[in-house]
Design a protein around this motif. Sequence first.
Motif, short mmCIF file in Angstrom:
data_model
loop_
_atom_site.label_atom_id
_atom_site.label_comp_id
_atom_site.label_asym_id
_atom_site.label_seq_id
_atom_site.Cartn_x
_atom_site.Cartn_y
_atom_site.Cartn_z
N ASP A 7 7.23 8.27 -1.02
CA ASP A 7 6.90 8.87 0.20
C ASP A 7 5.97 7.94 1.16
O ASP A 7 6.20 8.17 2.51
CB ASP A 7 6.05 10.22 -0.12
N LEU A 8 5.12 7.47 0.68
CA LEU A 8 4.27 6.65 1.46
C LEU A 8 3.66 5.29 0.79
O LEU A 8 3.21 5.45 -0.64
CB LEU A 8 2.96 7.36 2.08
N LEU A 9 3.81 4.13 1.24
CA LEU A 9 3.32 3.00 0.66
C LEU A 9 1.94 2.44 1.64
O LEU A 9 2.20 2.37 2.98
CB LEU A 9 4.31 1.86 0.92
N ILE A 10 0.96 2.49 0.87
CA ILE A 10 -0.28 1.73 1.45
C ILE A 10 -0.50 0.35 1.19
O ILE A 10 -0.37 0.13 0.03
CB ILE A 10 -1.40 2.61 1.09
N ILE A 11 -0.48 -0.28 2.22
CA ILE A 11 -0.74 -1.79 1.97
C ILE A 11 -1.97 -2.26 2.35
O ILE A 11 -2.57 -2.12 3.49
CB ILE A 11 0.30 -2.60 2.85
N MET A 12 -3.03 -2.78 1.37
CA MET A 12 -4.40 -3.23 1.77
C MET A 12 -4.43 -4.70 1.07
O MET A 12 -4.33 -4.78 0.04
CB MET A 12 -5.60 -2.20 1.52
#
Length: 142
Positions: A7-12
């Motif tokens: 649904d959502l990829l968070i890249i940090m």
Amino acid sequence: MSQEPVDLLIIMLGTNDTKERFGANAACIGIGLERLIMKAKSVPCWRDEKPRILVVAPPHIGEGLYDVPEGEAMGRGCPEKSRGLARHFAAAAERQGCGFLDAEGVAEFNRLDCMHLTRRGHAQLAEALAAIVPGMLREWDE
């Protein structure tokens, strides 16, 4: 792919990329991030085939880095490079149609190595993400 549908990829990322031995400035790190975004968007794992990505720029590495053993391993120029990441990450996120959050001033780093989040910093980042992620998912669903 093992987590699909996504649904959502968070890249940090970015803190370790500032290491002197990699020879990359903030602009080069931003280019690398943009390539990673494009690669992620190309993977057929997205719910409704609609890539949703949030880019998070890490807080700036503290100047006290060179007062601890980790500083020598990181090499020179890391705090300066880290201060330029958010600008390049924001531009890459905008070009790629991604969300963006600058964690500088949101999540605190510890004073032991000046580059890892404290327990409080993790909670602060979680609160910031909890405030924006649901809205991003609703916005993209419309």
